[in-house]
Design a protein around this motif. Sequence first.
Motif, short mmCIF file in Angstrom:
data_model
loop_
_atom_site.label_atom_id
_atom_site.label_comp_id
_atom_site.label_asym_id
_atom_site.label_seq_id
_atom_site.Cartn_x
_atom_site.Cartn_y
_atom_site.Cartn_z
N ALA A 113 25.83 -44.35 -24.27
CA ALA A 113 25.91 -43.65 -22.99
C ALA A 113 25.35 -42.24 -23.10
N ALA A 114 25.61 -41.58 -24.22
CA ALA A 114 25.09 -40.22 -24.42
C ALA A 114 23.56 -40.22 -24.42
N PHE A 115 22.96 -41.20 -25.09
CA PHE A 115 21.49 -41.26 -25.12
C PHE A 115 20.91 -41.70 -23.78
N ALA A 116 21.63 -42.52 -23.05
CA ALA A 116 21.16 -42.89 -21.70
C ALA A 116 21.18 -41.65 -20.81
N TRP A 117 22.23 -40.87 -20.88
CA TRP A 117 22.33 -39.64 -20.11
C TRP A 117 21.23 -38.66 -20.51
N PHE A 118 21.04 -38.51 -21.82
CA PHE A 118 20.03 -37.60 -22.35
C PHE A 118 18.62 -37.99 -21.91
N SER A 119 18.37 -39.28 -21.78
CA SER A 119 17.05 -39.73 -21.34
C SER A 119 16.77 -39.31 -19.89
N ARG A 120 17.82 -39.05 -19.13
CA ARG A 120 17.69 -38.64 -17.72
C ARG A 120 17.79 -37.12 -17.53
N ASP A 121 18.50 -36.45 -18.46
CA ASP A 121 18.77 -35.02 -18.30
C ASP A 121 18.74 -34.34 -19.66
N SER A 122 17.74 -33.51 -19.89
CA SER A 122 17.58 -32.86 -21.20
C SER A 122 18.75 -31.94 -21.56
N ARG A 123 19.54 -31.54 -20.56
CA ARG A 123 20.70 -30.69 -20.85
C ARG A 123 21.82 -31.46 -21.53
N ALA A 124 21.70 -32.76 -21.64
CA ALA A 124 22.73 -33.59 -22.28
C ALA A 124 22.52 -33.70 -23.79
N TRP A 125 21.66 -32.85 -24.35
CA TRP A 125 21.39 -32.94 -25.79
C TRP A 125 22.66 -32.77 -26.63
N PRO A 126 23.67 -31.95 -26.26
CA PRO A 126 24.87 -31.89 -27.10
C PRO A 126 25.60 -33.25 -27.16
N LEU A 137 18.65 -45.85 -37.85
CA LEU A 137 19.07 -45.50 -36.48
C LEU A 137 19.65 -44.08 -36.39
N PRO A 138 20.52 -43.67 -37.31
CA PRO A 138 21.03 -42.30 -37.22
C PRO A 138 19.94 -41.24 -37.38
N LEU A 139 18.98 -41.51 -38.27
CA LEU A 139 17.89 -40.54 -38.45
C LEU A 139 17.06 -40.43 -37.18
N ALA A 140 16.76 -41.57 -36.56
CA ALA A 140 16.02 -41.56 -35.29
C ALA A 140 16.83 -40.84 -34.22
N ALA A 141 18.14 -41.08 -34.20
CA ALA A 141 19.00 -40.45 -33.19
C ALA A 141 18.99 -38.93 -33.33
N VAL A 142 19.13 -38.45 -34.55
CA VAL A 142 19.13 -36.99 -34.77
C VAL A 142 17.77 -36.42 -34.39
N TRP A 143 16.71 -37.09 -34.78
CA TRP A 143 15.36 -36.62 -34.45
C TRP A 143 15.17 -36.52 -32.93
N LEU A 144 15.66 -37.51 -32.21
CA LEU A 144 15.52 -37.50 -30.75
C LEU A 144 16.42 -36.45 -30.08
N ALA A 145 17.64 -36.28 -30.60
CA ALA A 145 18.62 -35.42 -29.94
C ALA A 145 18.47 -33.94 -30.29
N PRO A 153 13.48 -33.02 -26.47
CA PRO A 153 12.50 -34.07 -26.74
C PRO A 153 12.46 -35.15 -25.67
N CYS A 154 13.53 -35.36 -24.96
CA CYS A 154 13.60 -36.47 -24.00
C CYS A 154 13.62 -35.99 -22.57
N GLU A 155 12.98 -34.85 -22.32
CA GLU A 155 13.03 -34.34 -20.96
C GLU A 155 12.26 -35.26 -20.02
N LYS A 156 12.69 -35.24 -18.80
CA LYS A 156 12.06 -36.07 -17.76
C LYS A 156 10.70 -35.50 -17.40
N ASN A 157 9.73 -36.40 -17.22
CA ASN A 157 8.40 -35.96 -16.80
C ASN A 157 8.35 -35.75 -15.31
#
Length: 148
Positions: A59-72, A112-120, A144-148
């Motif tokens: 859920a955190a990564f789904a939120w982050f994919s929509r809103d870059s402020r969800a990086w924490p 997966l954790p390494l990819a997650a940290v890199w993305l977040a 890194p996952c800000e909306k275009n």
Amino acid sequence: MSTRTIACLLLALILAGNGAAMLFVPPLWYQLIPGVTGTGPLNVHFVRDIGCAYLCAGAAFAWFSRDSRAWPAALTGSAFLLLHALVHVGEAVTGTFSMSHFLRDLPGVFLLPLAAVWLAWPVRQVYSVDVHPRAEVNIVPASPCEKN
């Protein structure tokens, strides 16, 4: 949609899908995931508890994919994945599980954790702005996952 946003969504689906399987069909999850049966008998309650953590990370990564402020939130989900990986490292170091078990865990438990940290991880971008010295400027670095 950027490649990183797609990667965040894919990671969210993987994590949430794993969490949902752990919550709703623990015996099937237990049989399908390689190496799990070698860790001991199925404890449905325990599997469901961990499934909740995977759902939250997804859920955190789904939120982050929509809103870059969800990086924490995404970084917190990544922390769970990293700590889980460290448990596996400890088991390999102490000989609780074999090196072949460790290598089998490599894609799902370690990559997966390494990819997650890199993305977040928040990305700092360098800006060149010509502004009057007394003007107020509020520039927020992009994630890194800000909306275009």
